[in-house]
Design a protein around this motif. Structure first.
Motif, PDB file in Angstrom:
ATOM      1  N   ILE A 166       0.834  -1.199   0.000  1.00  0.00           N
ATOM      2  CA  ILE A 166       0.000   0.000   0.000  1.00  0.00           C
ATOM      3  C   ILE A 166       0.871   1.253   0.000  1.00  0.00           C
ATOM      4  O   ILE A 166       0.601   2.223  -0.722  1.00  0.00           O
ATOM      5  N   VAL A 167       1.930   1.249   0.791  1.00  0.00           N
ATOM      6  CA  VAL A 167       2.832   2.399   0.831  1.00  0.00           C
ATOM      7  C   VAL A 167       3.435   2.655  -0.550  1.00  0.00           C
ATOM      8  O   VAL A 167       3.445   3.790  -1.050  1.00  0.00           O
ATOM      9  N   ALA A 168       3.925   1.611  -1.189  1.00  0.00           N
ATOM     10  CA  ALA A 168       4.549   1.766  -2.504  1.00  0.00           C
ATOM     11  C   ALA A 168       3.561   2.307  -3.532  1.00  0.00           C
ATOM     12  O   ALA A 168       3.930   3.076  -4.421  1.00  0.00           O
ATOM     13  N   SER A 169       2.294   1.928  -3.402  1.00  0.00           N
ATOM     14  CA  SER A 169       1.282   2.388  -4.357  1.00  0.00           C
ATOM     15  C   SER A 169       0.998   3.880  -4.230  1.00  0.00           C
ATOM     16  O   SER A 169       0.423   4.492  -5.137  1.00  0.00           O
ATOM     17  N   GLN A 170       1.401   4.484  -3.106  1.00  0.00           N
ATOM     18  CA  GLN A 170       1.113   5.895  -2.857  1.00  0.00           C
ATOM     19  C   GLN A 170       2.268   6.829  -3.217  1.00  0.00           C
ATOM     20  O   GLN A 170       2.110   8.051  -3.153  1.00  0.00           O
ATOM     21  N   VAL A 171       3.401   6.269  -3.582  1.00  0.00           N
ATOM     22  CA  VAL A 171       4.597   7.090  -3.803  1.00  0.00           C
ATOM     23  C   VAL A 171       5.213   6.766  -5.157  1.00  0.00           C
ATOM     24  O   VAL A 171       5.643   5.624  -5.404  1.00  0.00           O
ATOM     25  N   ARG A 172       5.283   7.751  -6.017  1.00  0.00           N
ATOM     26  CA  ARG A 172       5.905   7.554  -7.318  1.00  0.00           C
ATOM     27  C   ARG A 172       7.395   7.277  -7.139  1.00  0.00           C
ATOM     28  O   ARG A 172       8.078   7.984  -6.394  1.00  0.00           O
ATOM     29  N   GLY A 173       7.872   6.247  -7.814  1.00  0.00           N
ATOM     30  CA  GLY A 173       9.277   5.873  -7.703  1.00  0.00           C
ATOM     31  C   GLY A 173       9.535   4.826  -6.647  1.00  0.00           C
ATOM     32  O   GLY A 173      10.671   4.357  -6.496  1.00  0.00           O
ATOM     33  N   ALA A 174       8.482   4.445  -5.898  1.00  0.00           N
ATOM     34  CA  ALA A 174       8.648   3.424  -4.871  1.00  0.00           C
ATOM     35  C   ALA A 174       8.264   2.053  -5.414  1.00  0.00           C
ATOM     36  O   ALA A 174       7.349   1.927  -6.231  1.00  0.00           O
ATOM     37  N   VAL A 175       8.950   1.034  -4.956  1.00  0.00           N
ATOM     38  CA  VAL A 175       8.630  -0.349  -5.300  1.00  0.00           C
ATOM     39  C   VAL A 175       8.602  -1.155  -4.004  1.00  0.00           C
ATOM     40  O   VAL A 175       9.227  -0.788  -3.012  1.00  0.00           O
ATOM     41  N   ASN A 176       7.888  -2.249  -4.032  1.00  0.00           N
ATOM     42  CA  ASN A 176       7.830  -3.114  -2.855  1.00  0.00           C
ATOM     43  C   ASN A 176       8.033  -4.558  -3.254  1.00  0.00           C
ATOM     44  O   ASN A 176       7.893  -4.926  -4.433  1.00  0.00           O
ATOM     45  N   ILE A 177       8.379  -5.374  -2.286  1.00  0.00           N
ATOM     46  CA  ILE A 177       8.408  -6.813  -2.497  1.00  0.00           C
ATOM     47  C   ILE A 177       7.438  -7.450  -1.514  1.00  0.00           C
ATOM     48  O   ILE A 177       7.133  -6.891  -0.464  1.00  0.00           O
ATOM     49  N   VAL A 178       6.919  -8.611  -1.898  1.00  0.00           N
ATOM     50  CA  VAL A 178       6.065  -9.395  -1.012  1.00  0.00           C
ATOM     51  C   VAL A 178       6.920 -10.509  -0.428  1.00  0.00           C
ATOM     52  O   VAL A 178       7.397 -11.380  -1.163  1.00  0.00           O
ATOM     53  N   PHE A 179       7.110 -10.466   0.864  1.00  0.00           N
ATOM     54  CA  PHE A 179       7.993 -11.409   1.563  1.00  0.00           C
ATOM     55  C   PHE A 179       7.125 -12.413   2.303  1.00  0.00           C
ATOM     56  O   PHE A 179       6.251 -12.021   3.085  1.00  0.00           O
ATOM     57  N   ASN A 180       7.344 -13.701   2.046  1.00  0.00           N
ATOM     58  CA  ASN A 180       6.410 -14.707   2.559  1.00  0.00           C
ATOM     59  C   ASN A 180       6.889 -15.423   3.815  1.00  0.00           C
ATOM     60  O   ASN A 180       6.326 -16.458   4.181  1.00  0.00           O
ATOM     61  N   THR A 181       7.913 -14.897   4.466  1.00  0.00           N
ATOM     62  CA  THR A 181       8.421 -15.584   5.651  1.00  0.00           C
ATOM     63  C   THR A 181       8.876 -14.538   6.665  1.00  0.00           C
ATOM     64  O   THR A 181       8.363 -13.436   6.695  1.00  0.00           O
ATOM     65  N   GLY A 182       9.833 -14.878   7.524  1.00  0.00           N
ATOM     66  CA  GLY A 182      10.311 -13.949   8.531  1.00  0.00           C
ATOM     67  C   GLY A 182      10.002 -14.390   9.946  1.00  0.00           C
ATOM     68  O   GLY A 182      10.506 -13.804  10.905  1.00  0.00           O
ATOM     69  N   CYS A 183       9.153 -15.408  10.089  1.00  0.00           N
ATOM     70  CA  CYS A 183       8.806 -15.943  11.408  1.00  0.00           C
ATOM     71  C   CYS A 183       8.874 -17.466  11.371  1.00  0.00           C
ATOM     72  O   CYS A 183       8.820 -18.077  10.303  1.00  0.00           O
ATOM     73  N   SER A 184       8.966 -18.062  12.553  1.00  0.00           N
ATOM     74  CA  SER A 184       8.890 -19.522  12.705  1.00  0.00           C
ATOM     75  C   SER A 184       9.927 -20.251  11.863  1.00  0.00           C
ATOM     76  O   SER A 184       9.661 -21.311  11.304  1.00  0.00           O
ATOM     77  N   ASP A 185      11.109 -19.664  11.751  1.00  0.00           N
ATOM     78  CA  ASP A 185      12.162 -20.241  10.921  1.00  0.00           C
ATOM     79  C   ASP A 185      13.297 -20.807  11.758  1.00  0.00           C
ATOM     80  O   ASP A 185      13.593 -20.295  12.843  1.00  0.00           O
ATOM     81  N   VAL A 186      13.943 -21.837  11.213  1.00  0.00           N
ATOM     82  CA  VAL A 186      15.190 -22.302  11.797  1.00  0.00           C
ATOM     83  C   VAL A 186      16.289 -21.297  11.450  1.00  0.00           C
ATOM     84  O   VAL A 186      16.120 -20.439  10.586  1.00  0.00           O
ATOM     85  N   ALA A 187      17.421 -21.413  12.123  1.00  0.00           N
ATOM     86  CA  ALA A 187      18.474 -20.404  11.989  1.00  0.00           C
ATOM     87  C   ALA A 187      18.968 -20.252  10.556  1.00  0.00           C
ATOM     88  O   ALA A 187      19.215 -19.137  10.089  1.00  0.00           O
TER      89      ALA A 187
ATOM     90  N   ASN B  13      17.371 -20.806   7.729  1.00  0.00           N
ATOM     91  CA  ASN B  13      16.382 -20.094   6.919  1.00  0.00           C
ATOM     92  C   ASN B  13      16.403 -18.601   7.225  1.00  0.00           C
ATOM     93  O   ASN B  13      16.311 -17.760   6.322  1.00  0.00           O
ATOM     94  N   THR B  14      16.513 -18.260   8.499  1.00  0.00           N
ATOM     95  CA  THR B  14      16.586 -16.850   8.881  1.00  0.00           C
ATOM     96  C   THR B  14      17.811 -16.184   8.271  1.00  0.00           C
ATOM     97  O   THR B  14      17.740 -15.054   7.767  1.00  0.00           O
ATOM     98  N   ALA B  15      18.938 -16.887   8.307  1.00  0.00           N
ATOM     99  CA  ALA B  15      20.165 -16.337   7.741  1.00  0.00           C
ATOM    100  C   ALA B  15      20.001 -16.067   6.246  1.00  0.00           C
ATOM    101  O   ALA B  15      20.435 -15.021   5.738  1.00  0.00           O
ATOM    102  N   MET B  16      19.359 -17.003   5.525  1.00  0.00           N
ATOM    103  CA  MET B  16      19.140 -16.806   4.091  1.00  0.00           C
ATOM    104  C   MET B  16      18.210 -15.623   3.853  1.00  0.00           C
ATOM    105  O   MET B  16      18.443 -14.779   2.971  1.00  0.00           O
ATOM    106  N   SER B  17      17.136 -15.533   4.641  1.00  0.00           N
ATOM    107  CA  SER B  17      16.206 -14.419   4.483  1.00  0.00           C
ATOM    108  C   SER B  17      16.905 -13.088   4.715  1.00  0.00           C
ATOM    109  O   SER B  17      16.680 -12.110   3.987  1.00  0.00           O
ATOM    110  N   GLN B  18      17.767 -13.029   5.706  1.00  0.00           N
ATOM    111  CA  GLN B  18      18.480 -11.792   5.996  1.00  0.00           C
ATOM    112  C   GLN B  18      19.471 -11.437   4.888  1.00  0.00           C
ATOM    113  O   GLN B  18      19.647 -10.260   4.548  1.00  0.00           O
ATOM    114  N   LYS B  19      20.117 -12.441   4.305  1.00  0.00           N
ATOM    115  CA  LYS B  19      21.010 -12.182   3.168  1.00  0.00           C
ATOM    116  C   LYS B  19      20.231 -11.562   2.014  1.00  0.00           C
ATOM    117  O   LYS B  19      20.709 -10.624   1.352  1.00  0.00           O
TER     118      LYS B  19
END
Length: 501
Positions: A149-170, A172-178
């Motif tokens: 929603i934020v990206a849709s309100q600002v010209r020049g902004a882009v967003n990604i949809v991230f499907n994780t970030g919780c309930s991960d083993v270490a 997976n978390t390390a890969m997500s952070q990379k």
């Protein structure tokens, strides 16, 4: 006589038909300077193979001058060769390793004098951007909708949809952070607005601090629970993003040498035309860019298996050679440890329908998109190259995941070859989709950027089309939008090592 089938190497015992061939019709192909014909004993679909000689059960099937499988039953001359009658042979990785005596890299690239340049945005660290995005970055799945929603309100902004970030083993978390930090540090990003929830594994404050240690770009962050809910968070994030967009709008483009370009190379929805035409053309593009001092990267390492020995021959040193072989060995062993076989999912049903019968055949076609120049580095997923030239990255066997990792690794654009067609794109970098399947281009012209079918028809060579691709890539680097980019497509997939916990 008009050629309706292609022989990839004079030692091949199959050819690929580039038209439908009815039973009783002649298959016309060229072997060296000689034009030969063969009667089809059964109907051969478009992009599928026909046997040039009688094959007994257990015989080798040769394409590209390499083994692509063995027959599981007898196949008569003039009959269809496909996934029903040949199978992939397990690799002997030990025999492919070479002695590493610690010798220096052997680089034989020749820098040309073409002097291509592009207009880009200077960054304090690393390569210039060919885009100047404000990235709205969620820390977890629960921040993704607010980011959109934020990206849709600002010209020049882009967003990604991230499907994780919780309930991960270490791991997976390390890969997500990379991946998340890699996205933020990508040259195409001017500044970052992070949106978190509040109890994810790595919160918005911690992610902001990580990114700020890696780059001097402006980075701000908000937490939905901290700010009092979605609406309050969106309001503050929109204001912050608008301020960053206003700053970004003041930055003037500068002229950079093409050696500052870093191009990712991917394929997906492959068929026989991919290995025959589009991948060789992109390989030629890669070679030309490397000769100009640029960096190109091929990934999706499961699609080296069966052709890993060919990739390894390009290695600039014995160390790199063996790393390529070990990447493939490790991939197979990882799947075996989970009771899985990589050949069960490769080729995909779409690949098989497009004439690719074994993982080996698919790989031998896939690897051609990487070109022929010496490979100077083997990278882990989402890692940044430390050298210029041709590099490879060990990524998952899924095209969107591979593109995700290459973007996190810092590439400014991706060239994506396809045979069957795909609409995929990425929010941060332009994805240029090319196909040599004329039918796919016609059916999916809304999604395909470049038609390379002139290679299949014999009107142009793959080298000629590679040179044309260089000019198109140059235009994209200078601001030309790809079709997926114009649509605002934003596909990502983060590889995982194991299940959620």
């Amino acid at each position: 006589m008009r050629v309706n089938a292609l022989m990839m190497d004079e030692t091949d015992n199959v050819v690929t038909c580039v038209t439908e061939v009815a039973k009783g019709e002649n298959v016309i192909y060229q072997k060296g300077n000689e034009l030969l014909s063969l009667k089809a004993e059964e109907a051969i679909p478009y992009c599928h193979k026909i046997a040039l000689a009688d094959l007994k059960e257990g015989d080798s099937v040769i394409k590209y001058g390499e083994l692509i499988g063995r027959t599981n039953r007898a196949v008569a001359k003039g009959c269809l060769v496909d996934h029903e009658n040949i199978y992939s042979v397990p690799r002997d990785y030990d025999s492919e390793l070479v002695e590493d005596s610690g010798e220096k890299e052997t680089l034989q690239t020749v820098r040309t004098d073409e002097g291509l340049k592009f207009w880009g945005y200077r960054r304090a660290e690393g390569r210039p951007g060919i885009r100047n995005h404000i990235l709205i970055l969620p820390t977890c799945a629960c921040g993704s909708e607010s980011s959109r929603i934020v990206a849709s309100q600002v010209r020049g902004a882009v967003n990604i949809v991230f499907n994780t970030g919780c309930s991960d083993v270490a791991a997976n978390t390390a890969m997500s952070q990379k991946v998340l930090t890699g996205f933020a540090c990508n040259p195409n990003v001017y500044g970052v607005v992070i949106i978190g929830l509040g109890f994810e594994t790595v919160g918005h404050n911690k992610l902001r601090e990580k990114i700020q240690k890696m780059t001097s770009k402006p980075v701000v962050s908000f937490g939905i629970q901290d700010e009092g809910g979605t609406l309050k968070t969106i309001e503050k994030a929109v204001r912050a993003a608008r301020e960053l967009a206003a700053e970004a709008g003041l930055q003037q483009k500068e002229l950079f040498d093409i050696s500052e370009l870093f191009m990712g190379i991917e394929c997906g929805g492959s068929d026989a035309t991919s290995g025959i035409a589009s991948n060789p053309a992109v390989g030629e593009l890669s070679d030309q860019l490397v000769d100009l001092g640029a960096t190109t990267m091929m990934s999706e390492s499961i699609e080296w298996i069966g052709g890993e020995h060919v990739v390894a021959k390009r290695a600039a040193s014995a160390k790199v050679h063996n790393e390529i072989i070990e990447v493939c060995r490790a991939y197979e062993e990882h799947l075996k440890a989970a009771g899985q076989d990589c050949r069960a999912g490769q080729p995909t049903p779409g690949n098989k329908a497009g004439g690719l019968s074994t993982l080996d055949e698919k790989s031998l076609g896939c690897i051609r998109k990487g070109g022929t120049r010496p490979i100077v580095e083997v990278l882990e997923q989402a890692a940044r190259p430390t050298k210029h030239g041709a590099v490879v990255m060990d990524t998952a066997g899924y095209d969107i995941s591979s593109v995700t990792s290459m973007v996190a690794g810092g590439c400014q654009l991706v060239v994506f070859t396809t045979g069957r067609g795909t609409p995929t794109g990425n929010a941060i970098v332009p994805v240029l989709k090319v196909t040599a399947n004329g039918r796919t281009y016609q059916k999916m012209e809304d999604n395909m950027d470049v038609d390379l079918s002139a290679i299949i028809s014999g009107e142009k060579t793959y080298k000629e089309m590679g040179s044309e691709l260089l000019h198109i890539v140059h235009e994209v680097a200078n601001g030309r939008l790809t079709k997926a980019e114009a649509y605002g497509f934003s596909d990502i997939a983060v590889d995982h090592v194991c299940r959620y916990v």
